[in-house]
Design a protein around this motif. Sequence first.
Motif, short mmCIF file in Angstrom:
data_model
loop_
_atom_site.label_atom_id
_atom_site.label_comp_id
_atom_site.label_asym_id
_atom_site.label_seq_id
_atom_site.Cartn_x
_atom_site.Cartn_y
_atom_site.Cartn_z
N SER A 37 -18.72 3.34 11.27
CA SER A 37 -19.77 3.54 10.37
C SER A 37 -21.16 2.81 11.15
O SER A 37 -22.35 3.29 10.94
CB SER A 37 -19.81 2.77 9.00
N LEU A 38 -20.97 1.83 11.94
CA LEU A 38 -21.89 1.08 12.49
C LEU A 38 -22.19 1.48 13.92
O LEU A 38 -23.10 1.13 14.57
CB LEU A 38 -21.45 -0.25 12.79
N GLN A 95 -21.23 10.05 3.87
CA GLN A 95 -20.35 11.44 3.99
C GLN A 95 -19.10 11.11 4.80
O GLN A 95 -18.08 11.75 4.18
CB GLN A 95 -21.49 12.20 4.87
N ALA A 96 -19.15 10.21 5.69
CA ALA A 96 -17.80 10.07 6.37
C ALA A 96 -16.95 9.10 5.55
O ALA A 96 -15.51 9.58 5.26
CB ALA A 96 -18.14 9.12 7.55
N TRP A 149 -11.98 9.81 1.77
CA TRP A 149 -11.90 8.85 0.56
C TRP A 149 -10.32 8.79 0.02
O TRP A 149 -9.93 7.88 -0.27
CB TRP A 149 -12.82 9.22 -0.60
N GLU A 150 -9.90 9.95 0.30
CA GLU A 150 -8.43 9.83 -0.19
C GLU A 150 -7.49 8.91 0.50
O GLU A 150 -6.67 8.36 0.02
CB GLU A 150 -7.82 11.27 -0.11
N HIS A 151 -7.83 9.02 1.79
CA HIS A 151 -7.11 8.18 2.61
C HIS A 151 -7.43 6.74 2.71
O HIS A 151 -6.72 5.66 3.07
CB HIS A 151 -6.92 8.52 4.09
N ILE A 152 -8.53 6.44 2.46
CA ILE A 152 -9.29 5.00 2.43
C ILE A 152 -8.83 4.01 1.25
O ILE A 152 -8.57 3.06 1.00
CB ILE A 152 -10.92 5.05 2.38
N THR A 153 -8.70 5.06 0.08
CA THR A 153 -8.52 4.38 -1.30
C THR A 153 -6.88 4.27 -1.66
O THR A 153 -6.47 4.05 -2.64
CB THR A 153 -9.18 5.24 -2.27
N ARG A 154 -5.86 4.66 -0.78
CA ARG A 154 -4.64 4.50 -1.01
C ARG A 154 -4.08 3.34 -1.23
O ARG A 154 -3.44 3.03 -2.53
CB ARG A 154 -3.78 4.93 0.23
N SER A 155 -4.48 2.15 -0.61
CA SER A 155 -3.96 0.79 -1.07
C SER A 155 -4.63 0.37 -2.58
O SER A 155 -3.93 -0.38 -3.03
CB SER A 155 -4.79 -0.18 -0.02
N TRP A 156 -5.78 1.01 -3.06
CA TRP A 156 -6.12 0.57 -4.28
C TRP A 156 -5.12 1.05 -5.41
O TRP A 156 -5.18 0.66 -6.47
CB TRP A 156 -7.47 1.15 -4.75
N ARG A 157 -4.36 1.87 -5.19
CA ARG A 157 -3.34 2.62 -6.08
C ARG A 157 -2.12 1.54 -6.15
O ARG A 157 -1.22 1.67 -7.15
CB ARG A 157 -2.72 3.81 -5.79
N CYS A 158 -2.01 0.56 -5.42
CA CYS A 158 -0.83 -0.25 -5.54
C CYS A 158 -1.33 -1.54 -6.25
O CYS A 158 -2.39 -1.87 -6.72
CB CYS A 158 -0.70 -0.95 -3.88
N PRO A 159 -0.18 -2.02 -6.83
CA PRO A 159 -0.56 -3.15 -7.98
C PRO A 159 -1.44 -4.34 -7.25
O PRO A 159 -1.26 -4.43 -5.89
CB PRO A 159 0.80 -3.65 -8.21
N ARG A 160 -2.02 -5.26 -7.83
CA ARG A 160 -2.35 -6.51 -7.40
C ARG A 160 -1.61 -7.47 -6.42
O ARG A 160 -1.93 -8.15 -5.52
CB ARG A 160 -2.98 -7.34 -8.29
N THR A 161 -0.21 -7.16 -6.48
CA THR A 161 0.43 -7.87 -5.82
C THR A 161 0.98 -7.12 -4.52
O THR A 161 2.03 -7.47 -3.65
CB THR A 161 2.19 -8.10 -6.31
N CYS A 162 0.54 -6.25 -4.31
CA CYS A 162 0.59 -5.22 -2.93
C CYS A 162 0.20 -5.91 -1.72
O CYS A 162 -1.05 -6.35 -1.91
CB CYS A 162 0.10 -3.86 -3.11
N ALA A 163 0.76 -5.80 -0.70
CA ALA A 163 0.49 -6.59 0.50
C ALA A 163 -0.42 -6.01 1.50
O ALA A 163 -1.01 -4.93 1.43
CB ALA A 163 1.78 -6.75 1.30
#
Length: 381
Positions: free
Chosen positions: A294-295, A342-343, A348-362
Amino acid sequence: MTKQKIEFSESESSGPGRPESSVDAVRDRLAGLLSEDALQDALDGLRPEEITGPGGLVTQLAGRVLETALGAELTEHLGYPPGQAPPGGAGNHRNGHTPKTVRTELGPVEVRTPRDRAGTFEPRLVEKRQTRLAGLDERVLDLYAGGMTVRDIESHLRGLYGVEIGRDTISRVTDAVLEDVAAWRSRPLEPVYPIVYFDALHVKVREDRSVRTRACYLAVGVTVEGDREALGIWWQDSEGAKFWLAVLNDLHRRGVADVLIACVDGLTGFPDAIAAVFPQAWVQTCIVHQIRASLRYVNYRDRRRLAADLRPVYTAANADDALVELERFDQSWGARYPMIAQAWRRDWEHITRSWRCPRTCAASSTPPTRSRPCTARSARR
């Protein structure tokens, strides 16, 4: 697969050298055997080259130490000390010495290896037909890994240590390591890895007396016990999804049946390559790579403010909040840098995968900016 916590210990690393307490103990023992006055008397009148040069006092002392240790090995083998008769009067006994030159990091050291009459003595410190100590082989490998040719290594050892080692010998030392490398690269792997990091580093290597940049493909897996393991290293002229597919197939052939989370950069076509080999794997794009991308085209004067406005996107509590922050970012910077939002939306699907894990996800499956503890099974539930 049972739930197992993925944990990493920062205190597992230990240096390869000997413990300092052991070194101090050896120093104290030597001081008790050789006083400073006796050492000063031995050094009086000697020139520097007569102390540390080839055939000097240091190499002679090293030879005496090796001979004493070899004599102790023979005593243990025979079962009785020098000057005594063999037990029973007719057993195996000492049979003189065989002189030979051992190449060491101190230079050539003359050693007299003790023999026994029966020829059953097998010394361990300096084995039969061994003419180099282990430290010198390690020095050869260090120089070879640094890009020096066999001819350069031969000249370097001769000038620095006064040791003559032929090119054929150097080639045998390096070839033995290459065999170990080939065995390591083809070793069997675990059937399941909760997390595998895939990345390519562009490094400069020396080939045929020239330096060129090559892509070093790395795969680092996290086992169900929480240990990191280098799965393999591959070399190519450049990075591409096509060769990553070959890497994934190689891991599959070596026994990897499934990967829960694959952490990758934003290389085009990489997620498709992973899906072709491990169709159930989650692909998590590295946020650090995403930020760097992005930068890349941002004006230097805008970088600090833009990075600060982008931070709420990848530190949001969940994917919905992150999307709101992304829209806010686009309103502020979209007119000047439309390609950034845009990027992020494209991946977005692959960027937000970790957000689907619980708060205890590593944090193991997310960049350091979003560290959380994780379990292997809940990561893909």
